[in-house]
Design a protein around this motif. Structure first.
Motif, PDB file in Angstrom:
ATOM      1  N   TYR A 117      13.559  -6.440 -13.207  1.00  0.00           N
ATOM      2  CA  TYR A 117      11.837  -6.733 -13.258  1.00  0.00           C
ATOM      3  C   TYR A 117      12.085  -8.255 -12.999  1.00  0.00           C
ATOM      4  O   TYR A 117      10.941  -8.741 -12.273  1.00  0.00           O
ATOM      5  CB  TYR A 117      11.386  -6.330 -14.512  1.00  0.00           C
ATOM      6  CG  TYR A 117       9.753  -6.868 -14.766  1.00  0.00           C
ATOM      7  CD1 TYR A 117       9.667  -7.863 -15.580  1.00  0.00           C
ATOM      8  CD2 TYR A 117       9.077  -6.120 -14.029  1.00  0.00           C
ATOM      9  CE1 TYR A 117       8.529  -7.903 -15.715  1.00  0.00           C
ATOM     10  CE2 TYR A 117       7.631  -6.622 -13.951  1.00  0.00           C
ATOM     11  CZ  TYR A 117       7.597  -7.365 -15.062  1.00  0.00           C
ATOM     12  OH  TYR A 117       6.095  -8.007 -15.221  1.00  0.00           O
ATOM     13  N   HIS A 177       4.738  -7.983  -7.840  1.00  0.00           N
ATOM     14  CA  HIS A 177       3.898  -8.078  -8.384  1.00  0.00           C
ATOM     15  C   HIS A 177       2.765  -9.050  -8.180  1.00  0.00           C
ATOM     16  O   HIS A 177       1.810  -8.927  -7.718  1.00  0.00           O
ATOM     17  CB  HIS A 177       3.925  -7.821  -9.883  1.00  0.00           C
ATOM     18  CG  HIS A 177       4.305  -6.375 -10.350  1.00  0.00           C
ATOM     19  ND1 HIS A 177       4.406  -6.144 -11.554  1.00  0.00           N
ATOM     20  CD2 HIS A 177       4.703  -5.392  -9.740  1.00  0.00           C
ATOM     21  CE1 HIS A 177       4.960  -4.876 -11.726  1.00  0.00           C
ATOM     22  NE2 HIS A 177       4.982  -4.410 -10.549  1.00  0.00           N
ATOM     23  N   GLY A 179      10.822  -7.232  -9.911  1.00  0.00           N
ATOM     24  CA  GLY A 179       9.584  -6.567  -9.814  1.00  0.00           C
ATOM     25  C   GLY A 179       8.356  -7.357 -10.109  1.00  0.00           C
ATOM     26  O   GLY A 179       7.317  -7.354  -9.690  1.00  0.00           O
ATOM     27  N   TYR A 198       7.417  -6.666   0.199  1.00  0.00           N
ATOM     28  CA  TYR A 198       8.629  -6.899  -0.234  1.00  0.00           C
ATOM     29  C   TYR A 198       9.492  -8.016   1.088  1.00  0.00           C
ATOM     30  O   TYR A 198      10.564  -7.924   0.657  1.00  0.00           O
ATOM     31  CB  TYR A 198       9.524  -5.623   0.012  1.00  0.00           C
ATOM     32  CG  TYR A 198       9.374  -4.758  -1.004  1.00  0.00           C
ATOM     33  CD1 TYR A 198       8.345  -3.813  -1.370  1.00  0.00           C
ATOM     34  CD2 TYR A 198      10.380  -4.978  -2.130  1.00  0.00           C
ATOM     35  CE1 TYR A 198       8.354  -3.058  -2.403  1.00  0.00           C
ATOM     36  CE2 TYR A 198      10.176  -4.234  -3.204  1.00  0.00           C
ATOM     37  CZ  TYR A 198       9.271  -3.232  -3.581  1.00  0.00           C
ATOM     38  OH  TYR A 198       9.327  -2.680  -4.792  1.00  0.00           O
ATOM     39  N   GLY A 217      14.471  -1.837  -9.177  1.00  0.00           N
ATOM     40  CA  GLY A 217      13.816  -2.201  -8.247  1.00  0.00           C
ATOM     41  C   GLY A 217      14.308  -1.732  -6.481  1.00  0.00           C
ATOM     42  O   GLY A 217      13.859  -1.965  -5.747  1.00  0.00           O
ATOM     43  N   GLU A 262       1.624  -2.473 -10.906  1.00  0.00           N
ATOM     44  CA  GLU A 262       3.158  -1.621 -10.596  1.00  0.00           C
ATOM     45  C   GLU A 262       2.746  -0.282  -9.930  1.00  0.00           C
ATOM     46  O   GLU A 262       3.438   0.194  -9.258  1.00  0.00           O
ATOM     47  CB  GLU A 262       3.152  -1.203 -12.017  1.00  0.00           C
ATOM     48  CG  GLU A 262       4.748  -0.997 -12.191  1.00  0.00           C
ATOM     49  CD  GLU A 262       5.155  -0.603 -13.394  1.00  0.00           C
ATOM     50  OE1 GLU A 262       4.221  -0.492 -14.219  1.00  0.00           O
ATOM     51  OE2 GLU A 262       6.233  -0.562 -13.842  1.00  0.00           O
ATOM     52  N   ASN A 286      17.646   3.538 -11.522  1.00  0.00           N
ATOM     53  CA  ASN A 286      16.957   2.642 -12.743  1.00  0.00           C
ATOM     54  C   ASN A 286      17.663   2.971 -13.608  1.00  0.00           C
ATOM     55  O   ASN A 286      17.674   2.279 -14.749  1.00  0.00           O
ATOM     56  CB  ASN A 286      15.735   2.882 -12.664  1.00  0.00           C
ATOM     57  CG  ASN A 286      15.036   4.314 -12.721  1.00  0.00           C
ATOM     58  OD1 ASN A 286      15.809   5.073 -12.784  1.00  0.00           O
ATOM     59  ND2 ASN A 286      13.777   4.517 -13.175  1.00  0.00           N
ATOM     60  N   LYS A 292       2.543  -0.999  -6.306  1.00  0.00           N
ATOM     61  CA  LYS A 292       3.882  -1.164  -5.708  1.00  0.00           C
ATOM     62  C   LYS A 292       4.589  -0.078  -5.580  1.00  0.00           C
ATOM     63  O   LYS A 292       5.070   0.434  -4.761  1.00  0.00           O
ATOM     64  CB  LYS A 292       4.746  -2.099  -6.778  1.00  0.00           C
ATOM     65  CG  LYS A 292       6.126  -2.402  -6.404  1.00  0.00           C
ATOM     66  CD  LYS A 292       6.798  -3.067  -7.273  1.00  0.00           C
ATOM     67  CE  LYS A 292       7.055  -2.476  -8.466  1.00  0.00           C
ATOM     68  NZ  LYS A 292       8.150  -3.041  -9.486  1.00  0.00           N
ATOM     69  N   VAL A 293       4.657   0.876  -6.557  1.00  0.00           N
ATOM     70  CA  VAL A 293       5.305   2.077  -6.596  1.00  0.00           C
ATOM     71  C   VAL A 293       4.913   3.241  -5.548  1.00  0.00           C
ATOM     72  O   VAL A 293       5.749   3.715  -4.869  1.00  0.00           O
ATOM     73  CB  VAL A 293       5.521   2.450  -7.953  1.00  0.00           C
ATOM     74  CG1 VAL A 293       5.950   4.197  -7.997  1.00  0.00           C
ATOM     75  CG2 VAL A 293       6.328   1.903  -8.994  1.00  0.00           C
TER      76      VAL A 293
END
Lengths: 378, 185, 517
Positions: free
Chosen positions: A140, A169, A165, A246, A288, A192, A332, A195-196
């Motif tokens: 993160y 953000h 991360g 990214y 990530g 978040e 993760n 992003k995901v």
């Protein structure tokens, strides 16, 4: 679950991986963590929820850690921490105050029997049963690259950068605010989620075409309407944002600190004999790295740099093929998984820091501390 | 604002006397309207499809936009087999078939509800959007999810209500509509 | 006193942290206040919060602390409930099962009356109830994922397996073997390097015959052939998965992509599509018991049964320590201006209590301090030196080495201590309904009124001069009260003794109103 359980380990050790954003917790010898929960603590005095690692003084960190670990033990793991062994997966280059405070909380407040600190990069490799690899942990708050050869971390070649991360953000927020979205809508959880669920890493050709500008740009991916129902608003997430967010990890710059550069520079910092082995074993771990398209793009970029960039072209010789490992389980919790493997073996008896030893000195042996590393020391 | 109420009740529709109806409303056959339900047709006529259930304190409103007036062509058409549970407030501009609006939900004017959706209890949707087919809106934050399985049918409930409601409430008499207006989507 | 807002009256616990009285416990043996921070928590029992079933701890450990019958919806994490649908089962040769359209919609989920079978006239139509799990809040059902309906409501729902479990087990065994091997090699090495010096000459020294020599002669080598630990290491590949081709053209359907919370609830696979979310077993909850760290006595012990909310041992502070409630300040708070605060004190015990309010710490009660030192000195008795080196002691030691914090004296107002002490009568529930009789006794001037075991006291104070506008005025004082100890020691039969205990109390009176001129 294994059918037999060794007699000497009636109570399996607890394995914790306390990351900046998420904590993975579970027991040793289990194939996946019991829970992945956000590293946040609800202050008992005020009732607000805040990140565990936002603290003012070490005393505040101590109290927050006590609260946090209390919820972990009595709400999620449902075991009493007294007289139990622990495996903590930690970053070797992390702040020492965290390590010391965590040890103090565990030994003094919770009265555990022993704690074993394992380094993230090294232990993640154990899930592959491979002794050599270049381990990249995308977390993160930061991304760190550590080469490991024959089971030994090459500390001198460690590289890290603060894009992870959190930086993604911030980038999403910046781009959305530019398109006119109200900033108050963009809370951490909304960012978040965007992003995901929507973002991905695009191919190198498209990224370069976009960076060049001009008319020849490929059509961007379709945009998405993201509904924030707390405030009942709809955020238009443009397709260009989905692809471009990214890019902060791949931005070319003079300092050579984007992700592919970090990898190459880290390999260059190692001695000549290990370089080829490292090139052929690249391992990505961390939350990530679960983003779609990252591996393919990384491979493209690395080959491109080897061919085009003179700095690398004259240092790397021969036919080099970058090869990547696939993690078992999800990336993760790969580090956690390594800790679980370690906790299942006898190392927990031989190498952990026992309570009596800790209480004599109130200090955790650290690789960077000379007192612990003197050859003649006891 | 219409000066008189023009309510067409087709045969087999059960509409209680104590419901509040205002404006030009058509109840297709098979509808069940509980007492204390409210249907307001301010901006235009409302046509409610077959086998709809409108429970107590539910409000279906076709509200006037500021500055507009009653327009006979501005029809709010509600599809078949919808369920409006207790206390819901629906002001959507178009409603399809087989939807469920759970208790105390609020659906604002800009929302277009297609078929097979379910709006969870207590959820308020204000923003203008189109709810695609089979969307379920649930949870405290109003998350959306696509349902893979169809919603269960309410035939059992409708049959039961049709048998029991007349025993306890006065009903409005159905007045045959010779044109037999069906719900137009 | 509302329990939704933080209470303005805080007591200082024996560990130095300030807490309102509802968060404090009182240990009768070392008569001190304790809070949740300075007691040890222990797990008493496990139970499921949905079906309220008590689960013994060994079974809980075996089942990974999950309930066997209850499931959580993977979509919204509420509880799933089993609903029934009737399926007519046609007997006879064909044995075909027609699955009819589920007739749910009833909140009870009961089966409908039997429906006649479809076409086979010779068969005896029976209906069977098939169950599926559904979530009441988000309408997710097990049919969304493809789990077939089960014939029994509980017990047969499949668990999704971990895909790499076999590989993981192989890794565990490999590493255990490797570590064991290393340990044995190290032991061998140590043995070779530093042979043990025996005190007594052994037979073999003279003759030179040793067991290992004989074994080698016979032809056996090494006690046990060690199995070489082998495992296929993972292979790195240059083939990496690229982006799917349609990602640039297809609009993502956000309603089918899982959120992070949904993914984390299934740590093993963390699916990205809503269609692969599996119901998870519900996690158990625990009941805790609290124990004092110094004297190892239980402070709180709940009932074993999950449905009972009573306690077997309940040593809450509000049953032993007088409760101070702030009623109001007489005048608006201005720095420098003298003011008075009304406090209501309540005596919760069955004995009369004498209370003094002081500004400085009163001298320690000699009796109390003697008892505490006696308890603390419980040294490990009869632990042999050998055991000590291993680290085991036979009796329990002090289980905390927490450093006591200094109580932060945040008071910024000066208090005029009360002139004399006053008596609070005991708690007598029968007097609650009696008429209020004014006793003609001499009351000290600071007592405003008195009723039963409650008294309203007027305390004068002056906020400090230099306070800025809007700061909270904090009053701090020591409250000394007599406490009758009803604990009887097993060794001597004592009369209940009376101690004078004291607690530090801090009251946040409110913010200052005007700026000091």
């Amino acid at each position: 679950m294994p059918i037999y359980e060794s007699v000497m380990q009636e109570k399996p050790p607890i394995v914790l991986d306390i990351g900046t954003a998420y904590t993975k917790l579970g027991f040793a010898a289990e194939a996946y963590p019991r829970k992945i929960m956000p590293t946040e603590v609800v202050m008992t005095t005020t009732g607000i929820r805040k990140r565990l690692f936002d603290y003012g003084t070490p005393e505040e960190l101590y109290d927050q850690l006590v609260d946090f670990l209390q919820t972990i033990f009595f709400k999620h793991l449902l075991v009493s921490p007294k007289e139990r062994k622990f495996v903590l997966v930690e970053n070797v280059f992390g702040p020492t105050v965290l390590r010391e405070t965590l040890a103090r909380v565990l030994f003094v407040h919770f009265d555990v029997s022993s704690v074993m600190f394992v380094p993230v990069h090294l232990i993640a490799l154990s899930t592959l049963a491979v002794p050599t690899a270049l381990v990249i942990d995308i977390g993160y708050s930061e991304t760190s690259v550590m080469p490991v050869f024959s089971g030994v971390q090459i500390m001198g070649a460690f590289k890290d950068q603060s894009y992870g991360g959190k930086a993604v953000h911030a980038e999403i927020k910046r781009q959305l605010v530019e398109t006119g979205v109200k900033e108050s809508l963009l809370t951490e959880s909304v960012l978040e989620d965007i992003k995901v669920r929507t973002c991905f890493v695009t191919t190198m050709e498209r990224a370069q075409a976009r960076a060049k500008g001009g008319e020849d740009q490929p059509t961007p991916a379709p945009g998405v309407d993201y509904i924030v129902s707390d405030n009942d608003a709809v955020i238009q997430v443009p397709g260009s944002l989905r692809e471009a967010v990214y890019e902060i990890m791949f931005e070319p710059s003079n300092e050579r600190d984007s992700l592919p550069h970090l990898i190459l520079r880290s390999i260059l910092d190692c001695t000549l004999d290990v370089r080829r082995a490292l090139v052929e074993s690249v391992f990505l771990v961390g939350g990530g790295s679960m983003v779609q398209g990252l591996l393919a793009r990384l491979r493209q970029e690395l080959h491109h740099l080897l061919a085009e960039d003179p700095f690398y072209a004259e240092r790397f010789h021969g036919e080099l093929q970058f090869k990547f490992f696939n993690a078992i389980g999800k990336q993760n919790f790969t580090a956690w998984l390594g800790g679980a493997l370690c906790g299942a073996t006898d190392l927990i008896q031989t190498r952990s820091l026992v309570k009596e030893t800790y209480l004599k000195s109130e200090h955790v042996p650290d690789w960077s501390n000379l007192c612990d590393n003197r050859p003649t020391g006891s | 604002m219409p000066s008189e109420n023009r309510i067409k009740i087709l045969p087999k529709a059960v509409v209680c006397e104590e419901s509040n109806l205002r404006g030009d409303i058509t109840f297709s056959s098979g509808c069940v309207v509980h007492p204390s339900a409210t249907v307001i047709a301010d901006a235009g006529p409302i046509i409610i499809g077959e086998n709809c259930i409108i429970e107590e304190y539910a409000t279906i409103a076709h509200r006037l936009e500021p500055g507009a007036s009653w327009d006979v062509n501005n029809i709010l058409s509600i599809g078949n087999h919808n369920v409006f549970e207790v206390g819901c407030q629906v002001e959507a501009s178009r409603i399809g078939d087989k939807n469920v609006f759970e208790s105390k939900c609020f659906v604002g004017r800009g929302v277009t509800v297609s078929n097979g959706c379910a709006v969870g209890a207590g959820i308020k949707i204000h923003t203008s959007q189109l709810l695609p087919q089979n969307t379920i809106v649930y949870g405290e934050q109003g998350l959306q999810r696509e349902a893979i399985d169809k919603q269960g049918s309410q035939t059992l409930q409708i049959d039961f209500l049709r048998k029991v409601l007349p025993n306890y409430h006065h009903l409005r008499k159905p007045n045959y509509d010779p044109k037999k207006a069906r719900s137009v989507v | 006193m509302s329990f939704m807002q933080p209470s303005p009256v805080k007591y200082a616990c024996s560990c130095g942290i300030l807490n309102p009285i509802n968060k404090l416990f009182f240990c009768r043996h070392c008569p001190k206040l304790h809070c949740g921070f300075c007691v040890t928590h222990e797990i008493e029992s496990h139970f499921c919060s949905n079906c309220l079933e008590n689960i013994p701890s060994t079974e809980a450990k075996h089942k990974k602390n999950c309930c066997a019958n209850c499931f959580d919806c993977p979509c919204c994490q509420h509880t799933l409930s089993a609903r029934a649908s009737t399926v007519p089962v046609v007997r006879k040769s064909e044995e075909s099962k027609d699955v009819k359209e589920p007739k749910d919609g009833d909140s009870t989920g009961e089966a409908t009356p039997p429906v006649p079978a479809s076409s086979k006239p010779s068969a005896v139509p029976t209906t069977k109830k098939m169950y599926y799990l559904s979530c009441l809040s988000c309408r997710w059902t097990t049919r969304d994922v493809g789990i077939p309906d089960q014939g029994v409501a509980t017990g047969t729902w499949p668990d999704n397996e971990c895909l790499y479990q076999a590989r993981f087990n192989a890794l565990v065994e490999y590493f255990q073997a490797v570590v064991l091997q290393e340990k044995q090699e190290k032991l061998e090495f140590m043995r070779r390097k530093a042979p043990k010096q025996h005190k007594f000459p052994s037979l073999t020294d003279r003759t030179g015959l040793t067991v290992s020599l004989i074994r080698r002669q016979i032809g056996w080598n090494d006690k046990v052939p060690k199995a070489k630990a082998v495992i296929t290491p993972a292979e790195s590949t240059s083939e990496v998965e690229g982006l799917p081709a349609n990602i640039f053209t297809e609009q993502p359907n956000l309603r089918n992509v899982t959120t992070i919370a949904q993914r984390h609830s299934q740590p093993a696979d963390q699916p990205t599509a809503v269609g692969s979310l599996y119901p998870q077993r519900r996690s158990l909850w625990i009941k805790r018991s609290l124990r004092c760290r110094q004297c190892e006595h239980n402070l709180i012990k709940p009932e074993y049964h999950p449905t009972s909310i009573k306690y077997r041992i309940q040593l809450f502070a509000s049953y032993h320590v007088p409760e101070v409630v702030m009623v109001r300040c007489e005048q608006p708070l201005v720095p420098g201006k003298s003011n008075a605060i009304l406090l209501k004190l309540t005596n919760p015990t069955m004995y009369d209590m004498t209370i003094r309010l002081l500004t400085a710490a009163p001298p320690e009660d000699a009796q109390v301090s003697a008892e505490t030192t006696r308890v603390v000195k419980e040294e490990p008795i009869s632990s042999s030196p050998l055991l000590k080196t291993v680290g085991i002691t036979l009796s329990r030691q002090n289980s905390t080495r927490e450093v006591k914090r200094e109580v932060i004296d945040a008071s910024n107002a000066e208090i005029v201590p009360l002139e004399s002490e006053f008596v609070l009568s005991q708690r007598d529930d029968s007097k609650e309904f009696d008429e209020y009789v004014q006793l003609p006794t001499e009351e000290p001037k600071f007592i405003v009124w008195r009723k039963g075991n409650k008294v309203l006291v007027r305390l004068q104070f002056t906020p400090a001069e230099e306070l800025a506008f809007g700061t909270d005025v904090v009053l701090g004082f020591f409250m000394q009260y007599t406490y009758v100890n009803t604990v009887t020691n097993a060794s001597e039969k004592k009369e209940p003794t009376t101690h004078a205990l004291h607690s530090r109390v801090f009251i946040t009176a409110g913010a200052t109103e005007q700026k000091a001129t």
